[in-house]
Scaffold this motif. Structure first.
Motif, short mmCIF file in Angstrom:
data_model
loop_
_atom_site.label_atom_id
_atom_site.label_comp_id
_atom_site.label_asym_id
_atom_site.label_seq_id
_atom_site.Cartn_x
_atom_site.Cartn_y
_atom_site.Cartn_z
N LEU A 1 0.17 3.95 -1.37
CA LEU A 1 -0.11 4.53 -0.05
C LEU A 1 0.60 3.74 1.04
O LEU A 1 1.13 4.31 2.00
N ASN B 1 1.05 9.85 -0.61
CA ASN B 1 -0.14 10.62 -0.21
C ASN B 1 -1.20 10.55 -1.29
O ASN B 1 -0.90 10.45 -2.48
N ARG B 2 -2.46 10.61 -0.88
CA ARG B 2 -3.53 10.74 -1.86
C ARG B 2 -3.44 12.11 -2.53
O ARG B 2 -3.04 13.08 -1.90
N PHE C 1 -8.59 5.94 -5.27
CA PHE C 1 -7.60 5.84 -4.20
C PHE C 1 -7.92 4.72 -3.20
O PHE C 1 -7.17 4.49 -2.27
N ALA D 1 -3.38 2.22 -6.15
CA ALA D 1 -3.15 3.33 -5.24
C ALA D 1 -2.82 2.82 -3.84
O ALA D 1 -1.94 3.37 -3.15
N SER D 2 -3.51 1.77 -3.41
CA SER D 2 -3.29 1.25 -2.05
C SER D 2 -1.86 0.79 -1.85
O SER D 2 -1.27 0.97 -0.78
N ARG E 1 -5.33 15.03 -3.36
CA ARG E 1 -6.61 15.53 -2.86
C ARG E 1 -7.39 16.31 -3.92
O ARG E 1 -6.80 17.07 -4.69
#
Length: 369
Positions: A256, A261-262, A247, A252-253, A264
């Motif tokens: 985001l 959302n990440r 992440f 992923a960046s 979790r």
């Protein structure tokens, strides 16, 4: 000053979810009490939990009689009963969901475990459950089997929040993150609001120790026995390292930055199976920012009573964790075989529980008729 170990755990960045749900717990106010007094901010369910709740829950009698009178078959009855419980629990948690901007206040419900090897069937049931519960703070649990990966992508791409369950290996976890990111990319292409889509990846802990410890005892050397009860925590810590790496990456960046959302990490199977171990082991040794720990009530109460929360116990321990897995390989423990066995056992156990649930409801329907 924190008032309890569970409050300290929350302040350290761990979301406490209860691994249990029943209509009695909802209707009696016990669920609301745990939110207020034990810092609980979510609930997970599975077929075993529902089987236990239905087997001893008088609060289901009226609905069972109504379903019987309507001529419902057992599959329809289970679908109606379980989704009602999850919807009602989601309403109890709605204030938590609202004040955390959707981060917590989550209630998970699992697709039928018999679909674990059926991609199309999992997708269809995930969509049906999501529509039936009809609450933004629901999560649909999809197992991290090979067949489940495409279903995860499709569900996320459709805007469904997903709890990916039954993760045991680091390689499979990497594939789960890939499936989540692919789903977000599909959702973005479809013009969906990425900020409304949430996911957790449920990494199982104590079952890893149970299986590996059995093998270590069979090996029997001093070197092997010295590694007992170290694998579960080490494996989870390396999963968190992978979470940070994936992440923090370019793919992923970009998502985001677009509002996503990440996904979790969630520590599951956190009840200690070996009575020789501290009963809060899989809580205190897995404290890290932005994780979920889903606990059976016994573990929750043990943590509240005497858990010692010292802050982050994960991010500084990656080298040590890798050394544990290397040492296990050195004494002859086959990590890939362990995690495959655990995945297959996990699916099989949930199928057994699901069949027990169906038998319980079938008997109740017949009695009502």
């Amino acid at each position: 000053m924190t008032s309890s170990p569970t409050a300290a755990l929350s302040e350290a960045g761990v979301s406490i979810w209860l691994d249990d749900l029943s209509r009695e717990r909802i209707a009696s106010g016990d669920l609301a009490r745990l939110i207020a007094e034990r810092d609980v901010v979510g609930v997970t369910t599975n077929p075993t939990i529902f089987a236990g709740a239905l087997a001893k829950g008088e609060r289901y009698d009226d609905q069972v009689h109504e379903l019987a009178a309507a001529g419902a078959d057992v599959d329809t009855a289970v679908f109606e009963i379980t989704t009602d419980d999850v919807r009602d629990a989601a309403d109890v948690f709605r204030p938590v969901y609202d004040r955390s901007s959707g981060f917590d206040g989550r209630v998970s419900i699992e697709v039928a475990p018999g679909l674990a090897r059926d991609t199309a069937g999992t997708i269809a049931e995930a969509k049906a459950l999501w529509a039936k519960v009809d609450r933004p703070n629901a999560m649909i649990k999809i197992p991290a089997t090979v067949e489940g990966l495409d279903a995860i992508t499709e569900a996320i791409g459709s805007g469904i929040s997903v709890n990916v369950t039954l993760i045991f290996s680091l390689d499979r976890y990497r594939q789960v993150i890939e499936a989540y990111l692919a789903g977000l990319e599909q959702a973005k292409a479809a013009g969906l609001d990425l900020s409304t889509i949430h996911s957790v990846a449920s990494f199982f802990v104590s079952r890893v120790d149970t299986e590996i410890d059995k093998r270590l005892v069979a090996i029997g050397t001093d070197e092997a026995l010295a590694l007992k009860s170290k694998a579960g925590v080490a494996n989870a810590r390396l999963a968190y390292e992978l979470f940070e790496q994936e992440f923090g990456g370019e793919r992923a960046s970009a998502l985001l930055a677009a509002g996503a959302n990440r996904q979790r990490p969630l520590w599951a199977s956190t009840g200690v199976k070996d009575p020789a171990l501290p009963d809060t082991l899989y809580v205190t040794e897995l404290v890290a920012p932005g994780v979920v720990n889903t606990m059976p009530e016994k573990t929750l109460e043990a943590t509240f009573d005497h858990g010692v929360i010292t802050g982050d116990t994960v991010t500084g321990a990656y080298t040590q964790a890798a050394e544990v897995l290397d040492a296990l390989a050195g004494v002859g423990v086959d990590y890939d075989d362990v995690t495959l066995v655990l995945e297959n056992e996990g699916v099989d156990k949930f199928i057994v529980s699901w069949n027990e649930l169906l038998d319980t409801v079938r008997g109740a329907l017949e009695a009502a008729r």
